[in-house]
Design a protein around this motif. Structure first.
Motif, PDB file in Angstrom:
ATOM      1  N   LEU B 374       0.845  -1.199   0.000  1.00 19.52           N
ATOM      2  CA  LEU B 374       0.000   0.000   0.000  1.00 19.52           C
ATOM      3  C   LEU B 374       0.881   1.249   0.000  1.00 19.52           C
ATOM      4  O   LEU B 374       0.740   2.140  -0.843  1.00 19.52           O
ATOM      5  CB  LEU B 374      -0.904  -0.027   1.231  1.00 19.52           C
ATOM      6  CG  LEU B 374      -1.805   1.172   1.432  1.00 19.52           C
ATOM      7  CD1 LEU B 374      -2.904   1.184   0.404  1.00 19.52           C
ATOM      8  CD2 LEU B 374      -2.400   1.158   2.835  1.00 19.52           C
ATOM      9  N   TYR B 386      -4.609   8.287   3.299  1.00 25.00           N
ATOM     10  CA  TYR B 386      -5.344   7.250   2.592  1.00 25.00           C
ATOM     11  C   TYR B 386      -6.841   7.395   2.861  1.00 25.00           C
ATOM     12  O   TYR B 386      -7.260   8.165   3.708  1.00 25.00           O
ATOM     13  CB  TYR B 386      -4.882   5.859   3.034  1.00 25.00           C
ATOM     14  CG  TYR B 386      -3.459   5.594   2.655  1.00 25.00           C
ATOM     15  CD1 TYR B 386      -3.141   5.010   1.440  1.00 25.00           C
ATOM     16  CD2 TYR B 386      -2.420   5.955   3.501  1.00 25.00           C
ATOM     17  CE1 TYR B 386      -1.833   4.775   1.087  1.00 25.00           C
ATOM     18  CE2 TYR B 386      -1.107   5.736   3.155  1.00 25.00           C
ATOM     19  CZ  TYR B 386      -0.816   5.137   1.949  1.00 25.00           C
ATOM     20  OH  TYR B 386       0.478   4.918   1.589  1.00 25.00           O
ATOM     21  N   GLN B 390     -10.326   0.516  -0.501  1.00 27.53           N
ATOM     22  CA  GLN B 390     -11.095  -0.715  -0.745  1.00 27.53           C
ATOM     23  C   GLN B 390     -11.890  -0.615  -2.036  1.00 27.53           C
ATOM     24  O   GLN B 390     -12.091  -1.593  -2.735  1.00 27.53           O
ATOM     25  CB  GLN B 390     -11.920  -0.937   0.502  1.00 27.53           C
ATOM     26  CG  GLN B 390     -13.198  -1.667   0.456  1.00 27.53           C
ATOM     27  CD  GLN B 390     -14.299  -0.914  -0.201  1.00 27.53           C
ATOM     28  OE1 GLN B 390     -14.470   0.295  -0.045  1.00 27.53           O
ATOM     29  NE2 GLN B 390     -15.054  -1.672  -0.954  1.00 27.53           N
ATOM     30  N   ALA B 397      -7.178  -4.374  -0.169  1.00 23.17           N
ATOM     31  CA  ALA B 397      -7.936  -4.118   1.058  1.00 23.17           C
ATOM     32  C   ALA B 397      -8.286  -5.440   1.740  1.00 23.17           C
ATOM     33  O   ALA B 397      -8.144  -5.581   2.956  1.00 23.17           O
ATOM     34  CB  ALA B 397      -9.203  -3.355   0.733  1.00 23.17           C
ATOM     35  N   TYR B 452      -7.964   0.143   9.574  1.00 20.42           N
ATOM     36  CA  TYR B 452      -8.648  -0.284   8.356  1.00 20.42           C
ATOM     37  C   TYR B 452      -9.652   0.773   7.919  1.00 20.42           C
ATOM     38  O   TYR B 452      -9.717   1.153   6.761  1.00 20.42           O
ATOM     39  CB  TYR B 452      -9.352  -1.618   8.590  1.00 20.42           C
ATOM     40  CG  TYR B 452     -10.037  -2.144   7.344  1.00 20.42           C
ATOM     41  CD1 TYR B 452      -9.320  -2.803   6.370  1.00 20.42           C
ATOM     42  CD2 TYR B 452     -11.403  -1.959   7.152  1.00 20.42           C
ATOM     43  CE1 TYR B 452      -9.929  -3.273   5.225  1.00 20.42           C
ATOM     44  CE2 TYR B 452     -12.023  -2.422   6.009  1.00 20.42           C
ATOM     45  CZ  TYR B 452     -11.284  -3.079   5.045  1.00 20.42           C
ATOM     46  OH  TYR B 452     -11.888  -3.532   3.904  1.00 20.42           O
ATOM     47  N   THR B 455      -7.946   3.902   6.430  1.00 16.71           N
ATOM     48  CA  THR B 455      -7.211   3.764   5.170  1.00 16.71           C
ATOM     49  C   THR B 455      -8.102   3.220   4.061  1.00 16.71           C
ATOM     50  O   THR B 455      -8.048   3.693   2.930  1.00 16.71           O
ATOM     51  CB  THR B 455      -6.028   2.798   5.358  1.00 16.71           C
ATOM     52  OG1 THR B 455      -6.526   1.594   5.949  1.00 16.71           O
ATOM     53  CG2 THR B 455      -4.968   3.403   6.243  1.00 16.71           C
ATOM     54  N   MET B 456      -8.935   2.239   4.357  1.00 19.64           N
ATOM     55  CA  MET B 456      -9.579   1.485   3.290  1.00 19.64           C
ATOM     56  C   MET B 456     -10.994   1.945   2.996  1.00 19.64           C
ATOM     57  O   MET B 456     -11.462   1.821   1.873  1.00 19.64           O
ATOM     58  CB  MET B 456      -9.613  -0.003   3.670  1.00 19.64           C
ATOM     59  CG  MET B 456      -8.248  -0.587   3.869  1.00 19.64           C
ATOM     60  SD  MET B 456      -7.298  -0.527   2.357  1.00 19.64           S
ATOM     61  CE  MET B 456      -5.728  -1.108   2.899  1.00 19.64           C
ATOM     62  N   THR B 457     -11.728   2.439   3.999  1.00 17.91           N
ATOM     63  CA  THR B 457     -13.145   2.733   3.780  1.00 17.91           C
ATOM     64  C   THR B 457     -13.353   4.225   3.582  1.00 17.91           C
ATOM     65  O   THR B 457     -12.403   4.991   3.526  1.00 17.91           O
ATOM     66  CB  THR B 457     -13.974   2.263   4.985  1.00 17.91           C
ATOM     67  OG1 THR B 457     -13.689   3.139   6.065  1.00 17.91           O
ATOM     68  CG2 THR B 457     -13.635   0.842   5.352  1.00 17.91           C
ATOM     69  N   ASP B 469      -4.372  -2.404  -8.175  1.00 20.03           N
ATOM     70  CA  ASP B 469      -4.558  -3.474  -7.202  1.00 20.03           C
ATOM     71  C   ASP B 469      -3.305  -4.333  -7.147  1.00 20.03           C
ATOM     72  O   ASP B 469      -2.348  -4.113  -7.876  1.00 20.03           O
ATOM     73  CB  ASP B 469      -5.788  -4.322  -7.574  1.00 20.03           C
ATOM     74  CG  ASP B 469      -6.408  -4.928  -6.314  1.00 20.03           C
ATOM     75  OD1 ASP B 469      -5.691  -4.987  -5.304  1.00 20.03           O
ATOM     76  OD2 ASP B 469      -7.589  -5.296  -6.358  1.00 20.03           O
TER      77      ASP B 469
END
Lengths: 99, 523, 555, 648
Positions: B374, B386, B390, B397, B452, B455-457, B469
């Motif tokens: 990442l 970030y 995701q 993710a 998570y 960063t991801m959502t 990806d």
């Protein structure tokens, strides 16, 4: 006369010499003070030799004189070259390297 | 004299290191493949060790013994028990992934001179570390162990200081200074620990006259080992200090976040997943075995420190802004669990701790390496940079989430087994300690999920919108680790079967029995 | 004995003595030339070198001198080996030359070490590839004409003429002779003479650097004055000890100290009672030796001299002098003053502690690589002292081993220093070393190996030595010293690491120094250094055995 | 036969694995596969059920050991299953309702491009939930327990681009984790007390243990139950969990997962029976929650949150019943099953309404929808009647039994609990009627009322992301959605009666949970009458407020209690101030501490050594004479020391 007095004298000379090394600036003088210390050693050696009645001390004294002479040669050579380079014989001026 | 399998397991990577270092500057790719090849070869050898090892058999197996430095009473004595086997397997397993993950991390910059060969050095150093770590897991002679325990620092030091994370805030100079600060901090902490241990090692020799674990054990059995209580305690402290620095145990932990933050991600994994294990491993093998009484004497303090590590590490992880530092503090918390399990002095605690070493290695590797992928994409370690990843990189993710879930030890993933064993083991012996430690699982969930979520959502940030990806190489790193995590989470029996006998021995060393249940259940 | 009797002594010598009276027949002293061979060879070579200076044409001198020196050292070393193998190190250990020189394990081991170190050092002396060729002739690191004033026309002329101070080789040979005699000296007189014999040439060697001549001369002056000062103390100590025991022979003094002396004449009885003589004498002699060792607080000459002297000379001094001085110290403490162990031990404890800590702490803030190494050598002196204090056979052998290990690391390190140069000669300021690892990885790696050995990282000779010494100290009951030693090595580690950081992790400067490609000579020196460092680190057993066998003094 | 148990779990697990790893190529068929496997699992359950019915009550339990999971010394955990009547009940409920909701989701999630993953998660949930109920030891139960937690986390946060959804998911997981502490400590206690944690041995030997230990275990289990079943004080996550897609709310946060706590307590009945103190606490928690939930339910304008409050309250009933011991267990489960039917039905109905109203969730923007979506109206209405306990429908039987049992608890406790349950019944009637009226009756407030969404904080995220300001066109949902609603409606109508007649259900469970008839201090008909009266009062009150007068689109400020209730009785504010803020302060100060103190000490030492070095360095001043001085002084000290040594 008690040879011990010579020892006292020797000790005195040695101390004077040492003091001279510590307080005098001129390299030559400092060096002379060292010679003085060496001679103090000689004196005490001879005195001890006398006390013990053997010759070792006196022999050493002779060796010491030779060594002193050699030291003079080396020492003067170094000091003179230093003097010629810097036009001073002060040990305090020779302090490029410190810290 | 059979084939010296253990020596071979260590010599192979060392040889690989030398060869890799010898590859000319232009042939960078060759060096990479060479390193990977040798690490895989080591893995194969480790697998053979795993197979040849008989769980039921002698305490130390595949032993080798040669005279080395007679004057110091040092022998070249190798041997593995279940714990050693497990950790050797872990090491040999992780290194290939580390190498693959760091495939391009050490390529020279355009600005650097053509004679400078960072890539070769990078992989050579990694292999060198592997060799030394494996040897320190194999050594059954205290001095021999000490040598590799210390020598390991040098390649690690160059790995940390020499190959910084390309994704850093600020100028290159600033990064360089931070990096060398981290490297020096790492080295000095561990060196000081090692030197204090050296004093203890010498003391041990003065007392025992030998460094061989087996001989010392015999002497203790025969009662010919006169070691006064105070001496034993001092020596114990000397050893324990070194291991506590390496582990790292609060308050000796502060080198880890710097080191892991500044080093490249693979190296960070190498530190926390492999090298630090030597510390906890050594507590189990040397502290308990050499100084059983002192270990028991120190237990209360150690337990408290371990508890502090657990809670403190977790809380600081919550407070971090830097992904890698966050994971570092999480590791500190986990090492607290391991040490807790070791000093609980119950079968469950110690097997749990051993499993924990392995599982933490796997889970941290998974989480950290994916985090590295990442970071390498966005070029920043700051969580705040970030968001919504995701959406653009679901695979990344997903793997990241699984790594995180492993870190918070979700049932079904390997770390759960070990963590629960540790908790049960501690609880059986010291209920209050066990209960306090349990709060760790909530905090773990907190920092993982916060990480998570941030960063991801959420809505996709502009900077990450173009993020690709995972690539094939990266999947080749992440997927096997995840498979292992799940496999060992559902069916850890093979591992426990190897570890349990060794733990039985350790329990005998400190002559402790598991506390008996209140009621004998109607079976 | 009364004054008159002394008088009669004289007179009786003058007159024809009656048979039977002492000194009646003058029997020639017996000199065991075979056992003295190593020293004699070197002295002879030195004299030969002087003659060569006088008679060989200037062009050829360099090669002749180098040849003489190398051959002589090799021959002397061969002689050492011969003596050792024929058992003089162990069973046939004896005192030769009328009790002046001891031929025993420690002596031979240390002499061997000194010779090897000197050989390597001579290689570095002879290196002529580092400085750029001036006026078509290669130059080494020594002044073209030491007598000429720096920057004067005379100097320029000398340089133009391609003069070279080839006297350094015979000087070095004299120094080596003295160094060989120093640890073997078995009476105080020999001790003193040997000291002077190796000191005086070193004073001169310090003064003859080609670059930075002012500093070189300054170093020489400081070294000379302080050295003379200390030797005066030494001599006075000798006088006192002689006064106490009535003899300068180690054996006799030891007897007197132990009180196992036969026929006590009244004078001796008188002085023997006076412990002040003994203790003060001992203290002053120790001071003289500790000065040469460079122990705190007698260390202050070390950094300045190491920095100012021509680097090859520095390496030679740092290695060989330490070896010899510690040898002499060992012999003095173990042969002459074992009876006073309880007097000198606590004192040396103190000295060792301040030396270890002082050296390590001050080194942290050094900015000149040579000064840094100087302080590190001070700290190492402290470690060795810890072994000396152990006062056990193990202590002796551990010190011997440490000296062997240390001397090669040191010479190697200084040899590397000679390679890193810029316009002004050697670039010794640390800032100049930044990024060396990027510019020439090999040299940096080699230097890193030496630094790690200094720091005592396992698998280097430094670690084996440190372990041996600390082990001996611990067994000798000096646990505290071990702890202090460990702490100071931790501190020391810091600045060794600092240099490594500088070399590898910091970006090279644009105006950084270049690394000169040396001739085979320096390469050999460095190569030997690395090889010994690693061998003693990985497989030290053989040498430990050697040191162990050599670990007993003859008395 | 017992080998089928593993298959029961394996089927949906396989589905999850395939759907989640399968990648895009499964997008077209994924939902069918998921539904199929759920149905398969239901089929297996049915087979097992008929097989079980075939046997006589004594030996209906099936056991299956797959392999040894974590064997360390005395600590022996197996992957082993136990299927008895209690588990069976759950298996059928889970797979049955689960399958229906799979079908429903096909339609509901039609336009979501991540539908495949949605079905993967649903299957994952089914697998975990089944594992939870068929496990034969507490550790394996814990496995399933956390598994459903994970699935719930993934599904609540399914629309991850909504920060509110992500936050809600995280909150749910964390609060559950707090509960999990209880479960894990309980397991540890069992291990130290009984040397095992398998159901058989532990429950068999429960009486043998000291009451203190048992109470502790019981309370820890209760803590776990509170987390999972959203009971006070760990209820706060359920409301936010409504951020998830409605089928999720129906399946996980109404019918199955949230009832796991009840399962846990009933399963551990033997322990509670021997620990009356623990039981008391259980009943108290149940009572408090059933009122708490009801009050919250009365105030919410978000239809899903209103239903969530009601769920909370209904589970309160179950927990309370479970706390009553053998007289309550059976009824707890019975209410659980019936509630599974009607609450799932209600949620699906709500979902259907939202589906027709552009995902609008604010009931104040509904109204008069009955003629636009008749099927939804009817099914929803039946569910409504069932939940308020309208005589003859499921809810009536199950809830009435619980009220009786509560009174039968005896003494003051009985009276208080009974009163609470009665009051709860009234409140239920009130808020459900309110929902009913605001949604399906009254003027059509959604017509050209597309003003800014009201000051209801809970709906804002939904309004931002979904609330379109164009006028909605209410319409009936597709078959795939209505059929499940109809089936569930049947269940909510008839299940209760079917179970209650002749205590059929209680006797079915008796071998597992023991069953004793409750003997309330006052006669059963009286209680029933009272219930009906309270019920009617509730309905009337609601009608007066929402049926007679028009409902304002913008919520009136309302009484203090109302405002508090809208904010979940300030419980979230408490969390925010105490936990979140406090936690932030704590971590921030710790970060500072770590840097300045822990690290500072080390750096300080280094710095001080450096400083010392700097000072000592000054001594090296370059003057030969001062060096000589130090030598001279050194010698003097040396001499003095030697003499001193001799002197002392």
């Amino acid at each position: 006369m008690n040879p011990v007095n010579y020892l006292y004298l020797a000790a005195l000379l040695f101390t004077i010499g040492a003091a001279g090394v510590l307080i005098r600036r001129n390299a030559i003088v400092v060096f002379m003070c060292v010679e003085l210390m060496l001679n103090a050693c000689n004196l005490s050696l001879v005195a001890f030799s006398r006390m013990h009645g053997n010759l070792d001390g006196q022999i050493i004294a002779f060796f010491t004189m030779v060594v002193a002479a050699a030291e003079v040669v080396v020492g003067l050579a170094i000091i003179v070259s230093l003097f010629r380079a810097r036009h001073t014989a002060s040990v305090d001026d020779a302090s490029l390297m410190k810290l | 004299m059979s084939f010296p399998l253990l020596t071979a397991t260590a010599v192979l990577p060392a040889a690989g290191a030398i060869l890799t270092a010898a590859v000319p500057a232009a042939r960078r790719t060759v060096a990479k493949w060479l390193a990977l090849l040798f690490s895989l070869g080591t893995l194969a050898l480790a697998a053979i060790v795993l197979v040849r090892f008989e769980p039921g058999g002698d305490r130390y197996q595949l032993t080798e013994s040669h005279s080395w430095i007679k004057d110091f009473g040092v022998r070249y004595e190798l041997g593995v028990d279940g714990i050693g086997v497990a950790l050797i397997a872990l090491t040999a397993l992780l290194i290939p992934f580390v190498i693959m993950a760091g495939w391009n991390d050490a390529d020279p910059l355009e600005t650097q001179s053509k004679r400078w060969r960072p890539t070769q050095g990078f992989f050579a150093l990694i292999l060198m570390v592997e060799a030394m770590v494996i040897l320190s897991f194999e050594a059954t002679d205290v001095f021999l162990f000490y040598i590799f325990f210390e020598a390991m620092l040098i390649p690690m030091y160059f790995l940390i200081g020499g190959f910084g994370d390309r994704a850093h805030a600020g100028t290159d100079e600033a990064a360089a200074t931070q990096r060398s600060y981290a490297a020096v901090k790492f080295l000095l902490y561990n060196l000081v620990g090692g030197l204090i241990m050296l004093a203890a090692v010498i003391g041990l020799y003065v007392v025992a006259g030998t460094f061989s674990l087996s001989e010392i054990a015999e002497m203790r059995a025969a009662g010919t080992l006169e070691m006064s209580t105070n001496v034993e305690r001092l020596l114990f402290l000397g050893f324990f200090f070194a291991f506590a620095v390496k582990a790292p145990l609060w308050p000796l932990h502060t080198w880890l976040p710097n080191a892991m933050g500044e080093a490249t991600t693979p190296v960070a994994v190498l530190i926390t997943a492999v090298v630090d294990k030597v510390g906890t491993f050594a507590m189990l093998r040397f502290c308990l075995q050499l100084f059983p009484e002192a270990s028991k004497w120190a237990t209360p303090v150690v337990l408290v420190l371990a508890l502090v590590s657990i809670v403190y590490g977790a809380l600081l992880a919550v407070g971090q802004r830097d992904i890698k530092r966050l994971i570092a503090y999480a590791s500190i918390s986990h090492f607290g669990f391991i040490i807790l399990g070791i000093f609980a002095m119950t079968s469950q605690g110690q097997s749990g701790a051993t499993l924990y070493m392995v599982n933490h290695g796997l889970s941290t590797a998974a989480l950290m390496l994916v985090a590295g992928f990442l970071i390498s994409r966005r070029g920043s370690r700051l969580i705040a940079d970030y968001g919504g990843v995701q959406k653009v990189a679901p695979l990344l993710a997903g793997t990241f989430l699984i790594g995180g879930l492993a870190t918070l030890s979700l049932p079904g993933l390997a770390p759960f087994v070990s963590e629960f064993l540790v908790l049960v083991g501690v609880f059986a012996a010291y209920p209050v300690v066990g209960i306090v430690a349990t709060t760790g699982i909530v905090l773990a969930a907190l920092y993982v999920l916060v990480l998570y979520q941030r960063t991801m959502t959420g809505p996709v940030k502009a900077e990450v919108s173009g993020m690709p990806d995972l690539k094939a190489r990266e999947l080749a790193v992440a997927v096997p680790l995840i498979v292992l995590l799940i496999g060992l989470g559902v069916y850890p029996k093979p591992l426990t079967d190897i570890v349990n006998p060794a733990i039985t021995h350790t329990m005998q060393d400190v002559n402790k029995q598991d506390p008996k249940p209140e009621v004998e259940a109607a079976k | 004995m009364s004054a008159t009797s002394v008088h009669t002594l004289w007179t009786s010598l003058a007159a024809a003595p009656p048979p039977g009276t002492p000194g009646a027949t003058f029997d020639a002293p017996t000199i065991e030339y075979a056992q003295l061979a190593p020293i004699l060879i070197v002295v002879g070579a030195a004299v030969l070198g002087v003659l060569a200076e006088a008679f060989v044409p200037r062009k050829g001198r360099y090669y002749v001198q180098l040849f003489i020196a190398v051959v002589a050292i090799a021959a002397a070393f061969a002689a050492i080996i011969g003596l050792a193998t024929s058992g003089f190190a162990t069973t046939k250990a004896q005192i030769v030359a009328e009790g002046a020189i001891a031929v025993d394990g420690p002596a031979l081991f240390l002499q061997g070490t000194i010779l090897l170190a000197s050989l390597v050092a001579v290689f570095t002396f002879a290196e002529r590839r580092l400085d750029p060729v001036s006026h078509g002739n290669r130059v080494d690191s020594f002044a073209a004409d030491a007598a000429a004033v720096p920057g004067s026309a005379a100097e320029k002329a000398a340089v133009k003429a391609g003069f070279a101070t080839t006297e350094v080789f015979p000087l070095a040979m004299f120094a080596v002779a003295g160094l060989l005699a120093f640890p073997a000296a078995n009476d105080l007189l020999t001790l003193f003479i040997a000291l002077e014999v190796f000191s005086l040439p070193l004073y001169l060697l310090c003064a003859v650097a080609r670059r930075k001549r002012l500093m070189s001369q300054e170093a020489a002056v400081k070294y000379f004055l302080l050295g003379a000062f200390s030797s005066a103390f030494l001599l006075f100590g000798i006088a006192l000890l002689y006064g106490y025991a009535g003899s300068v022979s180690y054996a006799k003094i030891a007897d007197v100290v132990d009180g196992t002396v036969q026929q006590i004449d009244p004078a001796l009885a008188g002085t023997m009672g006076n412990d002040a003589l003994l203790l003060i004498g001992m203290a002053m002699i120790l001071m003289g030796l500790l000065f040469k060792v460079g122990a705190v607080p007698f260390h202050m000459w070390t950094p300045d001299v190491y920095q100012g002297a021509p680097t090859p000379v520095t390496g030679f001094m740092a290695a060989a002098t330490k070896v010899a001085a510690f040898g002499a110290l060992l012999r003095l403490l173990y042969v002459v003053l074992p009876g006073l162990t309880w007097d000198w031990r606590p004192v040396l404890w103190g000295v060792a502690i301040v030396t270890m800590l002082g050296g390590a702490i001050v080194a942290i803030t050094q900015t000149d690589i040579k000064r840094l190494l100087a302080y590190s050598s001070i700290a190492h002196g402290g470690f060795i002292l810890a072994g000396v204090i152990a006062a056990t056979p193990d202590g002796i052998s551990s010190v011997l081993f440490y000296l062997l290990a240390y001397s090669f690391v040191t010479i190697g390190a200084f040899a590397v220093v000679t390679l890193v140069r810029d316009a002004g000669g050697e670039a010794t300021h640390l800032s100049k070393w930044a990024g060396l690892g990027r510019r020439s990885p090999l040299v940096a790696a080699v230097f890193a190996v030496f630094l790690l050995a200094f720091a005592g990282i396992p698998l280097t000779s430094g670690f084996s030595g440190k372990f041996a010494v600390f082990k001996a100290a611990a067994e000798g009951g000096a646990g505290v010293l071990v702890v202090v030693g460990v702490l100071s090595s931790a501190i020391a580690a810091f600045f060794y690491i600092r240099v490594i950081v500088l070399m590898f992790f910091s970006e090279p400067k644009a105006d950084g120094p270049t690394v000169a490609v040396p001739s085979v000579l320096t390469m050999a020196a460095i190569g030997v250094g690395v090889a010994v460092t690693l061998v003693l680190g990985v497989a030290p057993q053989y040498f430990l055995d050697l040191a162990g066998q050599a670990g007993t003094f003859v008395r | 036969m017992e080998n089928l148990i593993a298959l029961l779990v394996a089927a949906p697990l396989l589905g999850a694995a395939v759907l989640l790893c399968g990648g895009r190529r499964l997008d077209r068929a994924g939902h069918w596969l998921g539904t199929l496997l759920a149905a398969a699992s239901f089929g297996i359950g049915a087979v097992l059920f008929f097989d079980m019915v075939g046997k006589d009550a004594g030996d209906r339990a099936l056991h299956q050991k797959l392999f040894s999971w974590v064997p360390v010394a005395d600590f022996q955990a197996d992957i082993a299953f136990q299927l008895d009547q209690l588990s069976m009940t759950f298996v059928l409920l889970i797979t049955g309702v689960g399958t229906l909701i799979h079908v429903y989701s096909i339609g509901y999630m039609e336009h979501d491009e991540r539908r495949r993953r949605f079905f993967g998660y649903l299957n994952l949930f089914l697998a975990a939930m089944l594992l939870l109920v068929v496990a034969d030891n507490y550790l394996l139960l814990y496995f399933g327990w956390e598994g459903v937690g994970l699935a719930s986390y993934l599904l609540i946060g399914f629309w991850q681009h909504k920060p509110s959804a992500a936050t809600a998911a995280k909150k749910a997981f964390l609060v559950n984790r707090v509960g999990d502490i209880g479960l894990s400590i309980a397991i540890m206690l069992m291990f130290t007390t009984f040397g095992t944690f398998a159901f058989g041995p532990v429950l068999g030997a429960a009486e043998g243990a000291s009451e203190g230990k048992l109470t502790a275990i019981g309370l820890m289990l209760l803590l776990a139950a509170c987390g999972k079943s959203a009971q006070v004080p760990l209820q706060s996550w359920l409301g936010d969990a409504m951020e998830g897609p409605t089928p999720v709310s129906a399946l996980i946060h109404a019918a199955t997962m949230v009832t796991a706590g009840v399962y846990l307590i009933v399963r551990s009945g033997a322990i509670f029976n021997a620990a009356p103190d623990a039981q008391l606490v259980v009943t108290v928690v149940g009572a408090v929650t059933l009122l708490f939930g009801a009050i919250v339910g009365c105030a919410k304008d978000d239809i899903k949150k209103a239903l969530a409050g009601s769920t909370m309250s209904q589970i309160g009933y179950m927990i309370l019943a479970a706390g009553l011991g053998p007289i309550g267990y059976a009824f707890a489960i019975m209410h659980l099953v019936t509630h599974g039917f009607f609450k799932a039905g209600l949620f699906l109905g709500a979902g259907s309404v939202m589906h027709g109203m552009n995902d609008e969730v604010d009931m104040r923007k509904y109204g008069g929808l009955r003629k636009y979506m008749p099927v939804t109206f009817v099914t929803f209405g039946l569910g409504y009647l069932a939940i308020i306990g309208f005589p003859g429908l499921s809810g009536f039987f199950s809830k009435d039994k619980i009220i009786e049992a509560a009174f039968a608890a005896g003494g003051a406790q009985g009276w208080i609990l009974g009163a609470a349950t009665l009051l709860g019944a009234g409140l239920t009637a009130f808020y459900m009627t309110r929902v009913m009226l605001m949604t399906f009756f009254g003027e059509e407030r959604w017509r050209n009322k597309a003003t800014a969404s009201p000051a209801e904080p809970d709906v804002e995220p939904a309004a931002q992301t979904h609330g379109s300001h164009s006028e909605p066109h209410p319409h009936e949902s597709p078959k795939s959605m209505t059929i499940p609603m109809i089936v569930l409606a049947f269940g909510s109508v008839f299940a209760g009666g079917f179970f209650a007649i002749g205590d059929r259900f209680a006797n079915w469970l008796a071998p597992v949970t023991r069953f004793e008839h409750p003997h309330p201090p006052i006669s059963v008909p009286v209680i029933t009458g009272a219930t009906i009266v309270v019920l009617l009062l509730g309905v009337a009150a609601a009608y007066l407020q929402y049926g007679r007068k028009p409902v304002p689109v913008v919520a009136p400020r309302g009484s203090l209690l109302t405002r508090a209730a809208r904010r979940d009785l300030l419980q979230d504010d408490f969390n925010h101030v105490v936990l979140v803020r406090g936690g932030e302060h704590l971590t921030r100060s710790l970060v500072y501490l770590d840097h300045s103190v822990v690290d500072g000490v080390v750096n300080g030492t280094a710095a001080s050594v450096g400083g010392l070095s700097g000072r000592l360095r000054k001594l090296q001043n370059g003057y030969a004479r001062s060096y000589a001085v130090s030598m001279f002084g050194g010698t003097a000290i040396l001499i003095a020391a030697t003499l001193l040594m001799r002197a002392v």
